[in-house]
Design an enzyme around this catalytic site. Sequence first.
Site, PDB file in Angstrom:
ATOM      1  N   TYR A  62     -19.889  16.628 -10.756  1.00 32.89           N
ATOM      2  CA  TYR A  62     -20.599  17.902 -10.945  1.00 32.89           C
ATOM      3  C   TYR A  62     -22.052  17.689 -10.540  1.00 32.89           C
ATOM      4  CZ  TYR A  62     -16.621  19.906 -13.306  1.00 32.89           C
ATOM      5  OH  TYR A  62     -15.379  20.414 -13.575  1.00 32.89           O
ATOM      6  N   TYR A  87     -10.733  14.099 -10.734  1.00 34.78           N
ATOM      7  CA  TYR A  87     -11.909  13.243 -10.958  1.00 34.78           C
ATOM      8  C   TYR A  87     -11.830  12.570 -12.318  1.00 34.78           C
ATOM      9  CZ  TYR A  87     -13.695  17.101 -13.821  1.00 34.78           C
ATOM     10  OH  TYR A  87     -13.835  18.068 -14.767  1.00 34.78           O
ATOM     11  N   ARG A 147      -8.897  13.674 -14.666  1.00 31.46           N
ATOM     12  CA  ARG A 147      -8.540  15.073 -14.884  1.00 31.46           C
ATOM     13  C   ARG A 147      -7.805  15.598 -13.649  1.00 31.46           C
ATOM     14  NH1 ARG A 147     -10.712  19.788 -17.335  1.00 31.46           N
ATOM     15  NH2 ARG A 147      -8.462  19.679 -17.598  1.00 31.46           N
ATOM     16  N   HIS A 180      -9.228  21.214 -10.799  1.00 36.18           N
ATOM     17  CA  HIS A 180      -9.303  22.538 -11.435  1.00 36.18           C
ATOM     18  C   HIS A 180     -10.628  23.220 -11.129  1.00 36.18           C
ATOM     19  CE1 HIS A 180     -11.211  19.615 -14.038  1.00 36.18           C
ATOM     20  NE2 HIS A 180     -12.064  20.577 -14.304  1.00 36.18           N
ATOM     21  N   HIS A 225     -13.318  25.912 -13.060  1.00 33.11           N
ATOM     22  CA  HIS A 225     -13.623  26.488 -14.386  1.00 33.11           C
ATOM     23  C   HIS A 225     -14.061  27.950 -14.274  1.00 33.11           C
ATOM     24  CE1 HIS A 225     -13.979  22.674 -16.740  1.00 33.11           C
ATOM     25  NE2 HIS A 225     -14.265  22.150 -15.550  1.00 33.11           N
TER      26      HIS A 225
END
Length: 642
Positions: free
Chosen positions: A512, A546, A567, A570, A572
Amino acid sequence: MRTFVYTSHPSRVVFGSGTADRLADEVKRLGGSRVLLLSSPPLAEASARVREALAGLVAAEFDGAAMHTPVEVTERALSVLREAGADCLVAVGGGSTTGLSKALALRTGMPQVIVPTTYAGSEVTPVLGETRDGRKITQSSPAILPETVLYDVDFTLSLPPAMSVTSGVNALAHAVEALYSADADPVTDGLALDAISRIARALPRLAADPADRETRADLLHAAWLAGTCLATVGMGLHHKLCHTLGGSFDLPHAETHTVVLPHAMAYNASAVPDVMRRIADALGVADAPSGVHDLVASLGGPTSLRDLGMPESGLARAAELATATPYPNPRELTTEGIAELLTGAWHGRRPEGPSSTQAMLARLTEQVVASFAQAPDPRVRTLLSDLVRHLHTFVATNDVTDGEWQYAIDFLTRAGEISGPTRQEFVLLSDTLGVSSAVDLLTNSRTPTTTPSAVLGPFYVEGPPEAAHGSDISAGLPGTPLWVDVRVTDTDDKPVKNAVVDVWQSNKDGFYDVQLPDLDGPVLRARLRTDADGRITFWSILPSPYPIPDDGPVGQMLAAVGRHPNRAPHLHFMLDAPGHRRLITQLFVAGGAHLDGDTVFGVKNELVVDFTPQSGPTPDGRRVDGEWRRLDYTFRIAPLAD
Ligand code: BEZ
Ligand code: FE
């Protein structure tokens, strides 16, 4: 590894309500056609029901069964049996009738069907205790074991509550002593624990409604299990004491069991702390011996030998008799120790003794819980009280050491130290332990017709940059281009306009923006507002799998249990619309990695969707060379009133 010997005592068990209707079939199954029906005078009603159920099969009846199975009574019954040419025994009643049936079976080899009306349990044991000239002779033989036991809960409904309590505690004693028996085995352990929890659950309910069939069924089921324990493994101090008190001081059987059990348990507790903890768990109390005492006292059952007519002057002799011949028992038997035990039982004292650590722990827990009593907000009071109870139980059940607790505190301290505006270790901890998803599941269950929510995660940043429809939130970062076209509707499928939709995701390498200080952010996060059709569109890049940050205490925990930190890929979403509930969720890339092993347990089937591969012209005419993907989805959000 545990080494053990297990012997089963096979009998056929028919259990239920109204099962008496099957009696005739059960007798015929054993080849019987001429039944000798055994009972005792107080059971006239039950034996009438049995007679009716046996239709024409009853050849003779004998209703003179007596306590301790005197041989004179057996001999009288035997001549009735012979005169009638009986070929099968049916006994309805408690321990005395069962005893008589066994005595007759031993002498004649005749098959038996027992219909118990109490919780004595002897119907499933191959043991017979007879009295001749005032002396009790006990023997065990497969010929004594009844072939069939027919439990019909209906026969127990009228057993008076006081007798039900003492008979139930008699059964409890079989289960308790089985667990610390010298020849305990895992099969019997399981039966014993099941019996204990059924008895603990049923007895208080019985006091409230003695005719409740389910409660009676629980107790009768427990009596069978406990009787099976009695049949399979040897009993210890408690049974020896009750035998002595019954035989030499003529004390009533079930009542004596009821008074003595908590004291015998307290005597043995220091020698078998693990067993006592399992019993306490099954009873649902902090300390097993005092828990049994409290249970009996709360039901108005007998708690003192004095009240049963035991002379105080007889205690010393009883202690000598009970220790005269050695027998297996977890704690060494001393005459002084047993005398002290009997003195406590005579006075009806609440046993404390060796397991007082547990009692102190229980008191401590209650003190802490009581300290929340004045909290003005009842929800705060409930949550804190329950948290403390669970934490204390966790500490006690696992016997947590000082060093282990220090480690836990250090772990949390390090989680705090590593946390900051862009690193939230406690969120990671909650997520990797599945707590966030558990809370989320409960939240979803309250609004089943809306899009499921999913964990927020630690990478949301308040107030992301506003983006126009059709804009590219990836600011040209590398990755497979992704066209997102989503709608927001309410639960009537009407579009929700002016909904604020925040989106955020990781880059192609799984990071991120907040994790990349050199990046000129914010990027891959944006706020869009739905149009009159409830719609938003934007360009981004295909999300990648990730690892969550694993260079802190949570990563150490994952490594310690051999878990990966990854994870599933995806995107969000956080949706807010006036008059509607906020929805925080994620859309997962169908076919992506780790969908089955997401490290934060966040994947839900309804949220796994196609990010469909495309090539050629794009929806807004943007030029893309090679593959791009598109995501179409409709979110349903709930009105606030729901
Ligand atoms: C995330 O999806 O951003 C996330 C969720 C839970 C833990 C770590 C990351
Ligand atoms: Fe994420």
